[in-house]
Design a protein around this motif. Structure first.
Motif, mmCIF file in Angstrom:
data_model
loop_
_atom_site.group_PDB
_atom_site.id
_atom_site.type_symbol
_atom_site.label_atom_id
_atom_site.label_comp_id
_atom_site.label_asym_id
_atom_site.label_seq_id
_atom_site.Cartn_x
_atom_site.Cartn_y
_atom_site.Cartn_z
ATOM 1 N N MET A 1 0.884 -1.193 -0.054
ATOM 2 C CA MET A 1 0.032 0.182 0.069
ATOM 3 C C MET A 1 1.184 1.207 0.256
ATOM 4 O O MET A 1 1.778 1.368 0.870
ATOM 5 C CB MET A 1 -0.972 0.056 1.300
ATOM 6 C CG MET A 1 -1.957 0.967 1.076
ATOM 7 S SD MET A 1 -2.929 0.894 2.616
ATOM 8 C CE MET A 1 -3.922 -0.590 2.146
ATOM 9 N N SER A 2 0.518 2.054 -0.931
ATOM 10 C CA SER A 2 1.597 3.368 -1.100
ATOM 11 C C SER A 2 1.258 4.359 0.045
ATOM 12 O O SER A 2 0.308 4.436 0.874
ATOM 13 C CB SER A 2 1.315 4.013 -2.510
ATOM 14 O OG SER A 2 -0.283 4.640 -2.376
ATOM 15 N N LEU A 3 2.354 5.332 0.376
ATOM 16 C CA LEU A 3 2.320 6.321 1.303
ATOM 17 C C LEU A 3 0.946 7.058 1.082
ATOM 18 O O LEU A 3 0.389 7.638 2.028
ATOM 19 C CB LEU A 3 3.312 7.066 1.409
ATOM 20 C CG LEU A 3 3.461 8.171 2.385
ATOM 21 C CD1 LEU A 3 3.418 7.541 3.592
ATOM 22 C CD2 LEU A 3 4.797 9.090 2.118
ATOM 23 N N ASP A 6 -1.937 5.399 2.339
ATOM 24 C CA ASP A 6 -2.085 5.454 3.700
ATOM 25 C C ASP A 6 -2.377 6.709 4.357
ATOM 26 O O ASP A 6 -3.151 6.924 5.176
ATOM 27 C CB ASP A 6 -0.610 5.319 4.170
ATOM 28 C CG ASP A 6 -0.114 3.640 4.317
ATOM 29 O OD1 ASP A 6 -1.076 3.059 3.755
ATOM 30 O OD2 ASP A 6 0.780 3.239 4.284
ATOM 31 N N ILE A 7 -2.136 7.931 4.063
ATOM 32 C CA ILE A 7 -2.339 9.063 4.318
ATOM 33 C C ILE A 7 -3.946 9.316 3.955
ATOM 34 O O ILE A 7 -4.554 9.954 4.960
ATOM 35 C CB ILE A 7 -1.663 10.390 3.307
ATOM 36 C CG1 ILE A 7 -0.240 10.210 3.906
ATOM 37 C CG2 ILE A 7 -2.133 11.611 3.645
ATOM 38 C CD1 ILE A 7 0.895 10.939 3.219
ATOM 39 N N LYS A 8 -4.433 9.020 2.949
ATOM 40 C CA LYS A 8 -5.825 9.094 2.622
ATOM 41 C C LYS A 8 -6.734 8.190 3.742
ATOM 42 O O LYS A 8 -7.731 8.659 4.387
ATOM 43 C CB LYS A 8 -6.419 8.632 1.379
ATOM 44 C CG LYS A 8 -5.896 9.423 0.161
ATOM 45 C CD LYS A 8 -6.340 8.821 -1.187
ATOM 46 C CE LYS A 8 -6.061 9.909 -2.437
ATOM 47 N NZ LYS A 8 -6.408 9.481 -3.538
ATOM 48 N N LEU A 9 -6.150 7.075 4.254
ATOM 49 C CA LEU A 9 -6.821 6.420 5.227
ATOM 50 C C LEU A 9 -6.960 7.063 6.517
ATOM 51 O O LEU A 9 -8.001 6.742 7.146
ATOM 52 C CB LEU A 9 -6.211 5.075 5.198
ATOM 53 C CG LEU A 9 -6.331 3.873 4.201
ATOM 54 C CD1 LEU A 9 -5.516 2.782 4.415
ATOM 55 C CD2 LEU A 9 -7.959 3.426 4.138
ATOM 56 N N LEU A 10 -5.903 7.860 6.746
ATOM 57 C CA LEU A 10 -5.923 8.539 8.201
ATOM 58 C C LEU A 10 -7.039 9.507 8.314
ATOM 59 O O LEU A 10 -7.268 9.745 9.365
ATOM 60 C CB LEU A 10 -4.386 9.189 8.292
ATOM 61 C CG LEU A 10 -3.149 8.642 8.039
ATOM 62 C CD1 LEU A 10 -2.116 9.522 8.254
ATOM 63 C CD2 LEU A 10 -3.268 7.372 9.487
ATOM 64 N N PRO A 13 -12.771 7.825 9.905
ATOM 65 C CA PRO A 13 -12.939 8.155 11.291
ATOM 66 C C PRO A 13 -12.413 7.287 12.285
ATOM 67 O O PRO A 13 -11.827 7.815 13.298
ATOM 68 C CB PRO A 13 -14.641 7.939 11.414
ATOM 69 C CG PRO A 13 -15.038 8.429 9.947
ATOM 70 C CD PRO A 13 -13.908 7.786 9.114
ATOM 71 N N TYR A 14 -12.258 6.051 11.753
ATOM 72 C CA TYR A 14 -11.598 4.914 12.691
ATOM 73 C C TYR A 14 -10.259 5.603 13.029
ATOM 74 O O TYR A 14 -9.887 5.667 14.115
ATOM 75 C CB TYR A 14 -11.516 3.772 11.928
ATOM 76 C CG TYR A 14 -10.600 2.918 12.795
ATOM 77 C CD1 TYR A 14 -10.896 1.833 14.005
ATOM 78 C CD2 TYR A 14 -9.375 2.623 12.428
ATOM 79 C CE1 TYR A 14 -10.250 1.171 14.612
ATOM 80 C CE2 TYR A 14 -8.530 1.564 13.005
ATOM 81 C CZ TYR A 14 -8.793 0.994 14.210
ATOM 82 O OH TYR A 14 -8.065 0.054 14.937
ATOM 83 N N TYR A 15 -9.394 5.992 12.035
ATOM 84 C CA TYR A 15 -7.943 6.266 12.275
ATOM 85 C C TYR A 15 -8.090 7.778 12.774
ATOM 86 O O TYR A 15 -7.097 7.923 13.977
ATOM 87 C CB TYR A 15 -7.276 6.337 11.060
ATOM 88 C CG TYR A 15 -7.136 4.873 10.556
ATOM 89 C CD1 TYR A 15 -6.261 3.974 11.105
ATOM 90 C CD2 TYR A 15 -7.874 4.506 9.268
ATOM 91 C CE1 TYR A 15 -5.994 2.727 10.396
ATOM 92 C CE2 TYR A 15 -7.565 3.273 8.799
ATOM 93 C CZ TYR A 15 -6.845 2.157 9.599
ATOM 94 O OH TYR A 15 -6.616 0.926 8.778
ATOM 95 N N PHE A 16 -8.665 8.616 12.461
ATOM 96 C CA PHE A 16 -8.781 10.022 12.986
ATOM 97 C C PHE A 16 -8.892 10.040 14.554
ATOM 98 O O PHE A 16 -8.418 10.620 15.337
ATOM 99 C CB PHE A 16 -9.731 10.652 12.134
ATOM 100 C CG PHE A 16 -9.795 12.328 12.469
ATOM 101 C CD1 PHE A 16 -8.563 13.185 12.165
ATOM 102 C CD2 PHE A 16 -10.699 12.641 13.266
ATOM 103 C CE1 PHE A 16 -8.478 14.535 12.423
ATOM 104 C CE2 PHE A 16 -10.521 14.307 13.534
ATOM 105 C CZ PHE A 16 -9.401 15.076 13.280
ATOM 106 N N MET A 73 2.895 2.428 7.541
ATOM 107 C CA MET A 73 2.568 3.187 8.346
ATOM 108 C C MET A 73 1.312 2.769 9.119
ATOM 109 O O MET A 73 0.924 2.963 10.179
ATOM 110 C CB MET A 73 2.426 4.505 8.029
ATOM 111 C CG MET A 73 2.044 5.606 8.949
ATOM 112 S SD MET A 73 1.967 7.259 8.020
ATOM 113 C CE MET A 73 0.558 7.293 6.761
ATOM 114 N N ILE A 74 0.383 2.573 8.287
ATOM 115 C CA ILE A 74 -1.091 2.147 8.804
ATOM 116 C C ILE A 74 -1.033 0.785 9.473
ATOM 117 O O ILE A 74 -1.825 0.925 10.824
ATOM 118 C CB ILE A 74 -1.883 1.968 7.516
ATOM 119 C CG1 ILE A 74 -2.465 3.091 6.936
ATOM 120 C CG2 ILE A 74 -3.505 1.206 8.060
ATOM 121 C CD1 ILE A 74 -3.305 4.240 7.548
#
Length: 275
Positions: A1-3, A6-10, A13-16, A73-74
């Motif tokens: 999974m690209s960086l 990963d940043i988009k996933l952040l 709601p779950y990650y945030f 990162m994720i």
């Protein structure tokens, strides 16, 4: 999974929310004005006990994420959330019993309302409904090679593994090389037959098994001569290497070409006879 992904996933709601919960104590304790009001202190500094807890947390997170095989990162974040939130819970109770209770309630509600997102991208994976569905497919066409993942929906390692397996299925799928998954949490009979422990403490999740001619020929993780489980990190490179997927793909592709050539020859012979 690209960086970038990963940043988009952040921002989901779950990650945030979990990042906020994980950083809540540190940020609020170090913010002038806020810390003076919440903690009733003059200096916004960590005391000795707080420093010890944070240092211990850092060591635990590093060790546990490494053992979990987290390589992005994720994955690191997901693996560390439970430890960081527990440490925050301890710190809030240490600072103020009421604030500890409030944080604990938010902690529990976040876990119930915001489960970790599951992979929803493209794949060529067939999901079997238990042992019977898999066994029937293996018996139906023994010339077909199957790479099957045994998993549970609640296991973090299985969640992190899902996009990797999906990408493999889109890259290597052929008419005679198929990818399947069995949820051993939902269908424990499959776990029992194929010796995959589905308990909360299991180190066998996920498990990948290669079936050729209807029989198991290779699996990861496997055990050594002393029946001790050998750790396996389920990233793209390790899977391709362990199961020799490039050569397996080419072999299956050659078999398909040979089958097509044979069918074409038979058709040609039949056409000539009809003439």
């Amino acid at each position: 999974m690209s960086l970038k992904k990963d940043i988009k996933l952040l921002f989901k709601p779950y990650y945030f929310v979990n990042i906020l919960l994980s950083l809540s104590y540190i940020v609020l304790k170090r913010t002038p004005g806020v810390c003076n009001y919440l903690f009733n202190v003059e200096e916004c500094e960590f005391d000795g006990k707080e420093t010890e807890i944070l240092f211990f947390l850092l060591i635990v997170v590093m060790i546990r994420t490494r053992k979990a095989g987290s390589v992005t990162m994720i994955n690191y974040l997901s693996s560390s959330f439970i430890y960081t939130k527990v440490a925050n819970l301890i710190l809030w109770f240490y600072a103020n019993f009421i604030m500890g209770i409030v944080y604990g309630i938010i902690f529990i509600l976040a876990g119930l309302i915001l489960p970790e997102p599951t992979y929803s991208g493209p794949d060529n994976v067939i999901y079997f409904r238990g042992m019977q569905g898999l066994d029937e497919e293996l018996e139906r066409d023994k010339k077909c090679t199957w790479l099957v993942a045994f998993y549970t929906v609640w296991n973090p390692s299985c969640v992190h593994f899902a996009p990797v397996f999906a990408e493999l299925s889109t890259k290597y799928d052929l008419d005679n090389l198929k990818f399947g998954k069995v949820d051993v949490g939902r269908y424990p009979d499959a776990g029992k037959k194929y010796h995959v422990n589905d308990s909360s403490m299991s180190k066998q999740l996920p498990t990948m098994i290669l079936f050729q001619e209807g029989k198991e020929t290779l699996r990861r993780p496997t055990v050594d001569s002393k029946s001790k489980l050998i750790k396996f990190i389920f990233n793209m490179e390790n899977i391709i290497m362990a199961f020799d997927l490039n050569n397996l793909y080419q072999s299956c592709k050659d078999q398909l070409k040979g089958k097509k050539s044979s069918m074409q020859e038979k058709k040609t012979i039949k056409d000539k006879k009809n003439e």
